[in-house]
Design an enzyme around this catalytic site. Structure first.
Site, PDB file in Angstrom:
ATOM      1  N   GLU A  83       1.905 -13.005 -16.180  1.00 13.99           N
ATOM      2  CA  GLU A  83       1.237 -12.442 -15.005  1.00 13.99           C
ATOM      3  C   GLU A  83      -0.261 -12.464 -15.276  1.00 13.99           C
ATOM      4  O   GLU A  83      -0.835 -11.534 -15.813  1.00 13.99           O
ATOM      5  CB  GLU A  83       1.722 -11.018 -14.741  1.00 13.99           C
ATOM      6  CG  GLU A  83       1.196 -10.442 -13.448  1.00 13.99           C
ATOM      7  CD  GLU A  83       1.576  -8.995 -13.218  1.00 13.99           C
ATOM      8  OE1 GLU A  83       1.102  -8.412 -12.229  1.00 13.99           O
ATOM      9  OE2 GLU A  83       2.338  -8.435 -14.038  1.00 13.99           O
ATOM     10  N   HIS A 166       5.416  -8.436  -7.128  1.00 14.73           N
ATOM     11  CA  HIS A 166       5.356  -7.063  -6.617  1.00 14.73           C
ATOM     12  C   HIS A 166       4.776  -7.015  -5.204  1.00 14.73           C
ATOM     13  O   HIS A 166       3.638  -6.633  -4.976  1.00 14.73           O
ATOM     14  CB  HIS A 166       4.659  -6.093  -7.569  1.00 14.73           C
ATOM     15  CG  HIS A 166       3.375  -6.531  -8.204  1.00 14.73           C
ATOM     16  ND1 HIS A 166       2.309  -7.045  -7.492  1.00 14.73           N
ATOM     17  CD2 HIS A 166       2.970  -6.480  -9.494  1.00 14.73           C
ATOM     18  CE1 HIS A 166       1.315  -7.306  -8.309  1.00 14.73           C
ATOM     19  NE2 HIS A 166       1.696  -6.967  -9.532  1.00 14.73           N
ATOM     20  N   ASN A 169       1.800  -4.956  -3.307  1.00 16.70           N
ATOM     21  CA  ASN A 169       0.834  -4.450  -4.273  1.00 16.70           C
ATOM     22  C   ASN A 169      -0.117  -5.561  -4.716  1.00 16.70           C
ATOM     23  O   ASN A 169       0.303  -6.695  -4.962  1.00 16.70           O
ATOM     24  CB  ASN A 169       1.538  -3.871  -5.494  1.00 16.70           C
ATOM     25  CG  ASN A 169       2.393  -2.669  -5.122  1.00 16.70           C
ATOM     26  OD1 ASN A 169       3.607  -2.697  -5.245  1.00 16.70           O
ATOM     27  ND2 ASN A 169       1.766  -1.615  -4.649  1.00 16.70           N
ATOM     28  N   ARG A 177      -2.977 -10.744  13.339  1.00 19.48           N
ATOM     29  CA  ARG A 177      -3.442 -12.121  13.534  1.00 19.48           C
ATOM     30  C   ARG A 177      -4.012 -12.747  12.270  1.00 19.48           C
ATOM     31  O   ARG A 177      -4.686 -13.778  12.335  1.00 19.48           O
ATOM     32  CB  ARG A 177      -4.506 -12.155  14.650  1.00 19.48           C
ATOM     33  CG  ARG A 177      -3.947 -11.797  16.024  1.00 19.48           C
ATOM     34  CD  ARG A 177      -4.992 -11.959  17.123  1.00 19.48           C
ATOM     35  NE  ARG A 177      -6.126 -11.062  16.913  1.00 19.48           N
ATOM     36  CZ  ARG A 177      -6.149  -9.788  17.306  1.00 19.48           C
ATOM     37  NH1 ARG A 177      -5.092  -9.265  17.910  1.00 19.48           N
ATOM     38  NH2 ARG A 177      -7.215  -9.040  17.097  1.00 19.48           N
ATOM     39  N   ASP A 198      10.162   2.269  -6.789  1.00 26.79           N
ATOM     40  CA  ASP A 198      10.046   3.514  -7.556  1.00 26.79           C
ATOM     41  C   ASP A 198       9.551   4.684  -6.714  1.00 26.79           C
ATOM     42  O   ASP A 198       9.384   5.798  -7.216  1.00 26.79           O
ATOM     43  CB  ASP A 198       9.123   3.327  -8.767  1.00 26.79           C
ATOM     44  CG  ASP A 198       7.691   2.966  -8.392  1.00 26.79           C
ATOM     45  OD1 ASP A 198       7.428   2.711  -7.196  1.00 26.79           O
ATOM     46  OD2 ASP A 198       6.834   2.936  -9.295  1.00 26.79           O
ATOM     47  N   GLY A 199       9.298   4.439  -5.417  1.00 24.60           N
ATOM     48  CA  GLY A 199       8.809   5.500  -4.558  1.00 24.60           C
ATOM     49  C   GLY A 199       7.321   5.731  -4.668  1.00 24.60           C
ATOM     50  O   GLY A 199       6.774   6.598  -3.976  1.00 24.60           O
ATOM     51  N   ASP A 223       8.867  -3.573 -13.317  1.00 23.39           N
ATOM     52  CA  ASP A 223       7.457  -3.576 -13.742  1.00 23.39           C
ATOM     53  C   ASP A 223       7.225  -2.496 -14.791  1.00 23.39           C
ATOM     54  O   ASP A 223       6.137  -1.918 -14.879  1.00 23.39           O
ATOM     55  CB  ASP A 223       6.533  -3.370 -12.540  1.00 23.39           C
ATOM     56  CG  ASP A 223       5.087  -3.801 -12.823  1.00 23.39           C
ATOM     57  OD1 ASP A 223       4.873  -4.594 -13.763  1.00 23.39           O
ATOM     58  OD2 ASP A 223       4.175  -3.328 -12.111  1.00 23.39           O
ATOM     59  N   LEU A 256      -2.497   2.434 -10.197  1.00 19.39           N
ATOM     60  CA  LEU A 256      -1.173   2.304 -10.790  1.00 19.39           C
ATOM     61  C   LEU A 256      -1.212   1.298 -11.931  1.00 19.39           C
ATOM     62  O   LEU A 256      -1.838   0.235 -11.824  1.00 19.39           O
ATOM     63  CB  LEU A 256      -0.156   1.857  -9.739  1.00 19.39           C
ATOM     64  CG  LEU A 256       0.235   2.920  -8.702  1.00 19.39           C
ATOM     65  CD1 LEU A 256       1.006   2.285  -7.548  1.00 19.39           C
ATOM     66  CD2 LEU A 256       1.067   4.025  -9.340  1.00 19.39           C
ATOM     67  N   ALA A 257      -0.528   1.636 -13.019  1.00 22.48           N
ATOM     68  CA  ALA A 257      -0.523   0.798 -14.222  1.00 22.48           C
ATOM     69  C   ALA A 257       0.912   0.497 -14.615  1.00 22.48           C
ATOM     70  O   ALA A 257       1.460   1.063 -15.547  1.00 22.48           O
ATOM     71  CB  ALA A 257      -1.257   1.500 -15.353  1.00 22.48           C
TER      72      ALA A 257
END
Length: 341
Positions: A83, A166, A169, A177, A198-199, A223, A256-257
């Site tokens: 990634e 993902h 994200n 459009r 994961d919410g 992830d 987020l990590a």
């Protein structure tokens, strides 16, 4: 052991760490074995250990480690997911911005050479709009699976992509459009996509919309980071402190990590958050990722000639264990230790 549900072995195509081991911190066969061991506790039978953006050509070390892990017959290791570092500087997420760069001719040659005799699947997440189209063509011709991620790609950039990393994200959302990655996945019929249930990574409505539109092409991914099935509550990533709180892994600025969730919890969340039926949720952890990788002849299925891999669950979808390539790993074997030995 009696299991209420026996399904094909679950496949996690994006897992960065588990059991106090992080692939980027120590890209070795031992680390891969620990990650696979931690993933099994949540019912994952197969993994692509995921190596995120790092300086220079450090990604070659990750490929080498995975090659050795497969040669060592480490159960459940079916390839590697890179990634980055070929992402968009506009969408770095938690990745180190100083290491993000476009593909060079030297990178393409190195990846072509690695793919020529690689014994598993090589999945590469990149921002296609930041690359030379000919480089992308050559990578797909070499057998590398390309996913768009950390990207602002338009439809014309996705020609050589097989999927997206993902979904929702580190990419623009849907605009009426202005088509992009999300609308191409959900409104089209070709691209696969990893999705984190994961919410935290995406809201309930976006998760519901995604499942209703593309449940046959969505792949559940965790992830997960090293905190999964581990003892650490935090760690340092590229000089930034990452902390686990309320099931979320975030940097000090709230970015987020990665995630802190197992595959069985991901499956269960699909049924509770998105209202998915159990069969659909299980397919998103088995059949779909196998198809996304072009491995549905031997993975994600239970039939003669396929790999002897199963995931076992109780009636609440909690994992009881897995059979990975004929090797049984049952819940009572895990205990509280973080050692795969």
């Amino acid at each position: 052991m009696r299991a209420a549900i026996v399904a094909p072995g679950a496949i996690d195509i994006q897992i960065n760490g588990a059991a106090d081991a992080q692939f980027n911190f120590d890209p070795t066969p031992d680390t891969i074995a620990r990650i696979a061991w931690g993933a099994r506790q949540g019912g994952t039978a197969h993994i692509l250990p995921t190596f995120i953006t790092a300086p220079g050509r450090d990604y070659l070390t990750a490929i080498s480690a995975t090659r050795q892990a497969i040669a060592d017959a480490t159960p459940g290791v079916i390839g590697v997911h890179l990634e980055g570092p070929f992402l968009s500087p506009a969408r770095p997420g938690i990745h180190d911005p100083s290491a993000i760069r476009p593909l060079s001719e030297r990178d393409v040659i190195a990846l072509e050479q690695e793919a020529a005799d690689f014994p598993g699947t090589l999945l590469l997440t990149l921002a296609p709009e930041c690359q030379e189209p000919e480089h992308l063509r050559r990578l797909t011709a070499a057998g590398i699976v390309l996913f768009a991620g950390h990207s602002e790609a338009a439809p014309e950039h996705l020609v050589h992509m097989s999927g997206a990393t993902h979904l929702w994200n580190a990419m623009p959302g849907i605009a009426s459009r202005e088509p992009g990655i999300v609308s191409e996945v959900l409104g089209g019929n070709r691209l696969f996509a990893g999705i984190i249930s994961d919410g935290h990574h995406i809201g309930r409505q976006a998760l519901c919309l995604s499942v209703r539109a593309a449940s046959d092409r969505l792949c559940l991914v965790t992830d997960a980071m090293l905190t999964l099935a581990g003892t650490f509550q935090g760690f340092v990533l590229d000089g930034r402190q990452i902390q686990l709180a309320d099931g979320r892994l975030t940097g000090e600025d709230g970015t987020l990590a990665g995630a802190h969730i197992a595959m069985d919890d991901s499956i269960r969340n699909l049924t509770t958050l998105a209202g998915s039926d159990t069969v659909t949720a299980l397919r998103m952890a088995t059949v779909n990722p196998a198809k996304a990788l072009g491995r549905d002849s031997d993975l994600g299925t239970v039939r003669l000639g396929a790999q002897a891999s199963l995931s076992l669950y109780d009636d609440s979808l909690a994992a009881l264990g897995v059979v990975s390539e004929g090797h049984p790993f049952l819940r009572e074997q895990f205990g509280t230790s973080v050692s795969p030995g």
